[in-house]
Every structure is written in structure tokens, then in C-alpha cells.
Design a protein around this motif. Structure first.
Motif, PDB file in Angstrom:
ATOM      1  N   LEU A 189      21.226   6.413  -9.239  1.00  0.00           N
ATOM      2  CA  LEU A 189      20.123   6.999  -8.463  1.00  0.00           C
ATOM      3  C   LEU A 189      19.236   5.900  -7.887  1.00  0.00           C
ATOM      4  N   LEU A 190      18.983   4.855  -8.709  1.00  0.00           N
ATOM      5  CA  LEU A 190      18.173   3.740  -8.203  1.00  0.00           C
ATOM      6  C   LEU A 190      18.853   3.050  -7.029  1.00  0.00           C
ATOM      7  N   PHE A 191      20.185   2.981  -7.083  1.00  0.00           N
ATOM      8  CA  PHE A 191      20.920   2.347  -5.983  1.00  0.00           C
ATOM      9  C   PHE A 191      20.898   3.211  -4.727  1.00  0.00           C
ATOM     10  N   LEU A 192      20.865   4.521  -4.925  1.00  0.00           N
ATOM     11  CA  LEU A 192      20.887   5.423  -3.766  1.00  0.00           C
ATOM     12  C   LEU A 192      19.495   5.642  -3.180  1.00  0.00           C
ATOM     13  N   ALA A 193      18.449   5.472  -4.023  1.00  0.00           N
ATOM     14  CA  ALA A 193      17.093   5.778  -3.587  1.00  0.00           C
ATOM     15  C   ALA A 193      16.697   5.056  -2.286  1.00  0.00           C
ATOM     16  N   PRO A 194      16.982   3.732  -2.157  1.00  0.00           N
ATOM     17  CA  PRO A 194      16.603   3.077  -0.901  1.00  0.00           C
ATOM     18  C   PRO A 194      17.248   3.716   0.328  1.00  0.00           C
ATOM     19  N   PHE A 195      18.514   4.175   0.189  1.00  0.00           N
ATOM     20  CA  PHE A 195      19.170   4.855   1.309  1.00  0.00           C
ATOM     21  C   PHE A 195      18.408   6.125   1.656  1.00  0.00           C
ATOM     22  N   ALA A 196      18.049   6.880   0.598  1.00  0.00           N
ATOM     23  CA  ALA A 196      17.330   8.128   0.813  1.00  0.00           C
ATOM     24  C   ALA A 196      16.003   7.849   1.510  1.00  0.00           C
ATOM     25  N   TRP A 197      15.314   6.793   1.035  1.00  0.00           N
ATOM     26  CA  TRP A 197      14.004   6.481   1.598  1.00  0.00           C
ATOM     27  C   TRP A 197      14.121   6.015   3.037  1.00  0.00           C
ATOM     28  N   LEU A 198      15.195   5.276   3.329  1.00  0.00           N
ATOM     29  CA  LEU A 198      15.470   4.845   4.701  1.00  0.00           C
ATOM     30  C   LEU A 198      15.553   6.061   5.610  1.00  0.00           C
ATOM     31  N   PHE A 199      16.347   7.054   5.166  1.00  0.00           N
ATOM     32  CA  PHE A 199      16.548   8.228   5.998  1.00  0.00           C
ATOM     33  C   PHE A 199      15.272   9.065   6.097  1.00  0.00           C
ATOM     34  N   ILE A 200      14.614   9.289   4.937  1.00  0.00           N
ATOM     35  CA  ILE A 200      13.419  10.142   4.947  1.00  0.00           C
ATOM     36  C   ILE A 200      12.332   9.534   5.838  1.00  0.00           C
ATOM     37  N   THR A 201      12.157   8.200   5.729  1.00  0.00           N
ATOM     38  CA  THR A 201      11.144   7.551   6.569  1.00  0.00           C
ATOM     39  C   THR A 201      11.484   7.706   8.048  1.00  0.00           C
TER      40      THR A 201
ATOM     41  N   GLN B  27       0.803  -1.219   0.000  1.00  0.00           N
ATOM     42  CA  GLN B  27       0.000   0.000   0.000  1.00  0.00           C
ATOM     43  C   GLN B  27       0.838   1.272   0.000  1.00  0.00           C
ATOM     44  N   TYR B  28       1.867   1.274   0.843  1.00  0.00           N
ATOM     45  CA  TYR B  28       2.615   2.513   1.065  1.00  0.00           C
ATOM     46  C   TYR B  28       4.035   2.461   0.510  1.00  0.00           C
ATOM     47  N   GLY B  29       4.388   1.344  -0.123  1.00  0.00           N
ATOM     48  CA  GLY B  29       5.772   1.165  -0.557  1.00  0.00           C
ATOM     49  C   GLY B  29       6.139   1.976  -1.786  1.00  0.00           C
ATOM     50  N   LEU B  30       7.386   2.369  -1.837  1.00  0.00           N
ATOM     51  CA  LEU B  30       7.884   3.178  -2.942  1.00  0.00           C
ATOM     52  C   LEU B  30       7.904   2.396  -4.251  1.00  0.00           C
ATOM     53  N   VAL B  31       8.180   1.092  -4.166  1.00  0.00           N
ATOM     54  CA  VAL B  31       8.305   0.285  -5.382  1.00  0.00           C
ATOM     55  C   VAL B  31       6.980   0.252  -6.135  1.00  0.00           C
ATOM     56  N   ASN B  32       5.894   0.000  -5.420  1.00  0.00           N
ATOM     57  CA  ASN B  32       4.598  -0.045  -6.090  1.00  0.00           C
ATOM     58  C   ASN B  32       4.155   1.330  -6.570  1.00  0.00           C
ATOM     59  N   GLU B  33       4.569   2.351  -5.844  1.00  0.00           N
ATOM     60  CA  GLU B  33       4.295   3.720  -6.286  1.00  0.00           C
ATOM     61  C   GLU B  33       4.904   3.949  -7.663  1.00  0.00           C
ATOM     62  N   LEU B  34       6.168   3.489  -7.783  1.00  0.00           N
ATOM     63  CA  LEU B  34       6.902   3.618  -9.044  1.00  0.00           C
ATOM     64  C   LEU B  34       6.245   2.788 -10.139  1.00  0.00           C
TER      65      LEU B  34
ATOM     66  N   THR C 193       2.090  10.059  -1.349  1.00  0.00           N
ATOM     67  CA  THR C 193       3.342   9.984  -0.608  1.00  0.00           C
ATOM     68  C   THR C 193       3.872  11.361  -0.228  1.00  0.00           C
ATOM     69  N   VAL C 194       4.320  11.473   0.998  1.00  0.00           N
ATOM     70  CA  VAL C 194       4.986  12.695   1.450  1.00  0.00           C
ATOM     71  C   VAL C 194       6.477  12.532   1.179  1.00  0.00           C
ATOM     72  N   TRP C 195       7.033  13.407   0.323  1.00  0.00           N
ATOM     73  CA  TRP C 195       8.440  13.215  -0.083  1.00  0.00           C
ATOM     74  C   TRP C 195       9.420  13.791   0.912  1.00  0.00           C
ATOM     75  N   TRP C 196       8.983  14.769   1.681  1.00  0.00           N
ATOM     76  CA  TRP C 196       9.852  15.334   2.723  1.00  0.00           C
ATOM     77  C   TRP C 196       8.961  15.775   3.881  1.00  0.00           C
TER      78      TRP C 196
ATOM     79  N   GLN D 156       1.799   9.763  10.737  1.00  0.00           N
ATOM     80  CA  GLN D 156       0.802  10.173   9.745  1.00  0.00           C
ATOM     81  C   GLN D 156       1.444  10.342   8.375  1.00  0.00           C
ATOM     82  N   GLU D 157       2.619  10.967   8.371  1.00  0.00           N
ATOM     83  CA  GLU D 157       3.291  11.217   7.091  1.00  0.00           C
ATOM     84  C   GLU D 157       3.727   9.915   6.435  1.00  0.00           C
ATOM     85  N   ILE D 158       4.138   8.939   7.273  1.00  0.00           N
ATOM     86  CA  ILE D 158       4.595   7.656   6.737  1.00  0.00           C
ATOM     87  C   ILE D 158       3.476   6.957   5.987  1.00  0.00           C
ATOM     88  N   PHE D 159       2.252   7.032   6.539  1.00  0.00           N
ATOM     89  CA  PHE D 159       1.129   6.315   5.920  1.00  0.00           C
ATOM     90  C   PHE D 159       0.241   7.228   5.077  1.00  0.00           C
TER      91      PHE D 159
END
Lengths: 309, 293
Positions: B39-51, A140-147, B64-67, B57-60
């Protein structure tokens, strides 16, 4: 006569001295080998022929464990899952790593920076990367499915739908191919440039140069990565267990994540069935040794070493 | 006259066009490919940090809330409080450092014996050692556990540290490859001068092998830091857990938000990446010189 005798004695003394010095240097490893490998191997074989729950002495049952295994549907399922992750994980990941290494090898600027970027994910501890990907793959909330949704593709229920749990692990695996990329890159940089120049003069195209020069030249590295990858893949554990725990189970949805090593671990340490687990370990050992041998045997046909004609 | 000029400039344009195509093929396209995958390789790191710095509330939130509106550093404080994070970090680091020390003390010794001293039976022993690399861990796992259990060492760090003080085939092989590349002239002259094998090892071979030794130390530490199966089998008492096991408990035992989990994962990952940057040069050198990980 006496002279040669003395010389022989001197030679023998030196040879003996080398033997003792050599043994002294490797003695810690040798002790470890006897204590942590040879003795356990023998014991493991004995356990595999026994029923043993850790609390009472092992009870000899002969081949019963092996017979039980061949009638155990979970044994087959775990084997299937492991073969699946080996075939669909290892080969695409190696091909991808080679592709990245080829790109990196085009003497681009900032090669070191790119190399570091691809290598970084391999440093992330398996538990942490699995937890991160569980979140990225959240239906539901994952980035992969968003993409995927943004480009109009299917949005699988990765960790819940048994058909998608293993592909989820394969997908995550691409993120951790940095080591293979770095090693392929090292192999590519060792290919003598004159080969390409000669081929270019002969009018060989891009594909034929790749097919007839690059692939054979890096084939020893492919052999190495294939063997190591196979060994690791048959012991696939941590990522599978963490993903499975999202569904509050050991094997994941419909046991689709029950890999061989996980079932073995469960048998040994949850069910305390040490004998049964040991026979599983031996079957694993036979499979891994057999496949490794097969690869090495076939390698005579497709691996080329620099020294050969 | 005029004709030749046009022909010449036409030729020039052709060359320039070709050069442009070459530039595109050899430089621009690879860079586009590398940047996109990078960028695809770095994206998970970015998402780890942003989350890790978002509110629940923002997480769910959908979309999607990007920042996050306000950066939630509190997630880090809470993550460290929810599990005994500092204690787990200490446990993990201690196991890692002691394992690396053991490996660095013993593996080079064996590698020296296997590469620079020729003695009867050396090759047989070497092949035996190489065979143990293929041997699945699971074969020895149960009997070794039984052994440690009989010695009352289950639920202690001994089973995780002690085996490292006997060397590991993997690292011995890596170091052997390295030692074999050290010129024999260097050690032969010392031998003629009467230096003992140990002295040659200690004063010539070891100092020359610094990158390989660092690589072994780092790989051992990395492995211990991220190891899951070992601590899972041997450590029962939650106070003795390592980060891998502690982090996993986040999922089952506590009803913890993804924000805290990602904050803890970040804290788990950052030290190892910092360490890598610290020794990167030697590490890459050690890996590429031996072609082995």
C-alpha cells in the motif's frame, strides 16, 4: 610430414577464419568503442590538462586544473554530498530490498502481484518521480508530513532545510528499490532447500540459518548490486537537480544538493569550462575504479560461489 | 480409558495450536507486512492521480481533501495545451524506438561474437568491454559533446540515437549470458551441415533468445523515455525537447498548478507502465535468467 603440415595449415586457416568471423560480429561494437570510448577517453585526459571553452582551441595548462580542484570548496562539498547519498542511500536501500525479498520468498500467495507492485515505481521516469515526490514532501501540503504529523513525529521542511534535503532523496529512493528486490528474490530462490533442511535438523535457529546460509548464498548478488549501485550513486544527477530547482538553484539550499555529477555538468555546460570538468571526471573515474577494486578485493572474504567448498 | 482419551485429544489440541502458530508465522504475518508495504508503494501513484484531478483550492486545502468534489479532467486538457505535449511525446517515442532498434540490431551480434565464436584476443576485448561498464559517463561526456558539436549535430537527435547503433556493453553482456546457455549441440550440428556462423546466429540463436531480445529492447526504450541528462545536454530548441525536459520546464517557466503538473506526469508515466504490462512475462524471464539489469 606433408600430412601434418597440411593439417597445421588447415588448422591455421580455420583459426584465422574464426578470428575474422569473430571480429566481424563484434565490429560494430568495436567501432563504437573506438569512436565513443577510447578516443573520448584520450581526449578527456588531454582536456583535463588544458583550459578549453569550446570556442577557441584547448590551451595546455598542465596540472593546473587538478591543483585548482584541490583548493575548490565546492569540489569538496559536492564530493561530500555524493558520499553522503552513497552511504545513506545505497546501504539502507539494499537492506530494505533484501527484507522485502525475504518476505516475498516465504512462498506467499500472490507473490507475482506483490512483485509487480514493488517493481512499478522503478518504471516511473526520474523526472516524473522527482516532481511527484517534491509534492509528497511539500512541508505544508505534502502527504508525507501529514502522515508523520498523524503519528506525532517531526515534520521536516524537506526541500528547504539544508539538513533535510538529502534525507528527502534517501526517502524517495526507497520507493525505487524494486529492481534490487526482484533480483534478490531471484537469488533467494536459487538457494538449495537441502541446506535449510540440514541446518534445521542440526537445530539451527532462524537467525543462524539466515546468517550462515542465506547471506553467504546470496553474496554474489550482493556484490553485484553493491558495485552497480556504487557506480550509479557516484553519478547521481537527475533527482538532485530536479529537487534543487524547487529552490530556483542548481545546488539546492546552501548547495546541499550539489552532487558531484551536477557540479561537473554545471562546470562544463553552464561555465563552459571543459578542461576543469574533464579533470573532475578523471577524479570521479579514479574514485569509482578505486572503490570498485576495493569491493572486489574484499569480496574474497565475504562472497561465496556455489562451486567452492 | 478416559485418561488416554484426554491425553490424545490434548495432543491433538497441541498440534492444532502449533499448526495455527505456524500458519500465523508463515502466512498471515508475511501477508500483513507485504500488504502494508504494498500500500505504501502504491500510495504515491494514487496521490499522483488524485492530485491530477483536483482543483487548485482542493490541492491546497487544509485539512487534506482525499477525493475531489468534481473530477477535473480539464487538468489533463490544459496540461497538454500548456506545453507542446504531443510533440514532446512524439520526440521521446521516436528517440526511444530508434534507440531500441539500434540496440537490437547490434548488441546481439557482438554478444554472439563474444560467446559462441572462439577467436584469439576475444577474452581481452571482452574484459575491455566490461571495464567500460564501470567507466563513469562523465569521462566521455565532454569529448563526445565536442565531437558532436564539431559535426554540427548538437541540437539534433543524432547524439541521442546514433551511439545505440554501436551497441552497449551492458546489453551485450546480458545477451552473452543468455547465449552461453543455449546448448552447443544445437549449433554444432548446423555447423557440420555447412551453415555459416551468420546463418546459425540468425536462424537458431536469435529465435531462441526472444525474451532476452525483448528485455534489451524494453530496457533501451525505458532508458531513452526517462533520460534527462542526454536531452539536457544536446537539445536546446524547445520544439525538439523530450518529455523529461519539457516536464521540468513546467516548474520554472510557467506558473503552473500542481494539478496540471501531476496530470502531465501521469501522462508521462502511463504509457511506460502499459508497455511494461504488455511485455512483463518476457521481461521478468529475461531479467531472472540472466540475473542482470
Amino acid at each position: 610430414m606433408t600430412r601434418t603440415a597440411a593439417a597445421t595449415a588447415g588448422f591455421r586457416r580455420r583459426r584465422n577464419k574464426a578470428l575474422w568471423t569473430g571480429l566481424l560480429f563484434i565490429s560494430p561494437w568495436l567501432a563504437g568503442f573506438l569512436l565513443f570510448q577510447l578516443y573520448p577517453i584520450l581526449m578527456s585526459f588531454y582536456y583535463s590538462l588544458s583550459e578549453y571553452n569550446l570556442f577557441s582551441d584547448p590551451e595546455w595548462v598542465g596540472l593546473q586544473n587538478y591543483k585548482d580542484l584541490f583548493g575548490d570548496s565546492k569540489f569538496y562539498l559536492s564530493l561530500y554530498n555524493t558520499v553522503y547519498i552513497t552511504v545513506f542511500g545505497l546501504l539502507p536501500h539494499l537492506a530494505f530490498a533484501l527484507g522485502m525479498a525475504l518476505l516475498l520468498n516465504m512462498s506467499v500467495r500472490g507473490q507475482a502481484v506483490y512483485r509487480t507492485i514493488y517493481f512499478l515505481p522503478t518504471l516511473v521516469p526520474a523526472v516524473a518521480s522527482s516532481l511527484l515526490w517534491m509534492w509528497l514532501l511539500n512541508a505544508q501540503y505534502g502527504l508525507v508530513n501529514e502522515l508523520l504529523g498523524a503519528i506525532g513525529l517531526v515534520e521536516p521542511n524537506w526541500l528547504v532545510d539544508p539538513a533535510w534535503t538529502k534525507p528527502a532523496l534517501v526517502l524517495m529512493g526507497f520507493w525505487g528499490t524494486g529492481t534490487q528486490t526482484v533480483m534478490y528474490l531471484a537469488a533467494l530462490q536459487d538457494v538449495p532447500k537441502v541446506f535449510y533442511e540440514a541446518a534445521e535438523i542440526d537445530g539451527a535457529g532462524r537467525w543462524s540459518r539466515f546468517r550462515h546460509i542465506t547471506l553467504p548464498a546470496i553474496s554474489p548478488m550482493t556484490l553485484f548490486l553493491l558495485v552497480i549501485g556504487l557506480i550509479n550513486s557516484f553519478q547521481y544527477f537527475t533527482q538532485g537537480l530536479i529537487f534543487a530547482e524547487a529552490s530556483q538553484s542548481v545546488g539546492g539550499p546552501e548547495n546541499s544538493l550539489l552532487f558531484y555529477a551536477i557540479y561537473l555538468y554545471q562546470t562544463a555546460f553552464s561555465f563552459l569550462n571543459m578542461g576543469y570538468a574533464s579533470s573532475m571526471a578523471w577524479i570521479l573515474c579514479v574514485i569509482v575504479f578505486g572503490l570498485t577494486l576495493l569491493i572486489f578485493r574484499s569480496s574474497a572474504r565475504w562472497v561465496y560461489y556455489g562451486g567452492e567448498k | 480409558m478416559a485418561q488416554t482419551i484426554t491425553r490424545r485429544s490434548g495432543l491433538k489440541i497441541g498440534v492444532r495450536k502449533k499448526r495455527g502458530l505456524r500458519l500465523l508465522r508463515k502466512t498471515v504475518l508475511p501477508h500483513i507486512g507485504l500488504t502494508l508495504t504494498g500500500l505504501l508503494f502504491l500510495a504515491p501513484f494514487a496521490w499522483l492521480f488524485i492530485t491530477s484531478i483536483k482543483t487548485e483550492q482542493e490541492i491546497f486545502a487544509i485539512p487534506t481533501v482525499w477525493w475531489p468534489d468534481r473530477v477535473q479532467w480539464m487538468n489533463y486538457v490544459e496540461a497538454v495545451r500548456t506545453i507542446p505535449f504531443l510533440r514532446y511525446t512524439f520526440n521521446t517515442a521516436m528517440i526511444g524506438v530508434l534507440s531500441a532498434v539500434g540496440q537490437v540490431l547490434v548488441s546481439p551480434l557482438a554478444a554472439y561474437g563474444f560467446s559462441r565464436i572462439s577467436f584469439r584476443g576475444r577474452n581481452v576485448l571482452f574484459y575491455v568491454m566490461m571495464a567500460t561498464i564501470i567507466l563513469p559517463f562523465q569521462v566521455t561526456m565532454v569529448p563526445v559533446y565536442v565531437m558532436f558539436n564539431k559535426m554540427n549535430m548538437v541540437d539534433s537527435y543524432w547524439p541521442l540515437i546514433l551511439p545505440n547503433f554501436f551497441g552497449a556493453a551492458y546489453y551485450i553482456f546480458l545477451l552473452r549470458q543468455f547465449f552461453m546457455n543455449i546448448p552447443y549441440e544445437l549449433t554444432e550440428s548446423a555447423k557440420i551441415d555447412g551453415a555459416s556462423e551468420f546463418r546459425i546466429y540468425w536462424q537458431i540463436v536469435l529465435p531462441l533468445s526472444r525474451p532476452a531480445i525483448y528485455t534489451v529492447a524494453l530496457l533501451t526504450f525505458l532508458h531513452a523515455w526517462g533520460d534527462f541528462l542526454g536531452p539536457l545536454i544536446y537539445l536546446n530548441d524547445p520544439a525538439k525537447w523530450t518529455l523529461s525536459i519539457g516536464l521540468r520546464s513546467f516548474i520554472g517557466e510557467y506558473d503552473v498548478s500542481w494539478g496540471l503538473l501531476m496530470a502531465a506526469s501521469t501522462l508521462f508515466t502511463v504509457p511506460i507502465i502499459a508497455l511494461y504490462f504488455f511485455v512483463q512475462k518476457q521481461f521478468i524471464q529475461g531479467i531472472t535468467l540472466t540475473g542482470f539489469k
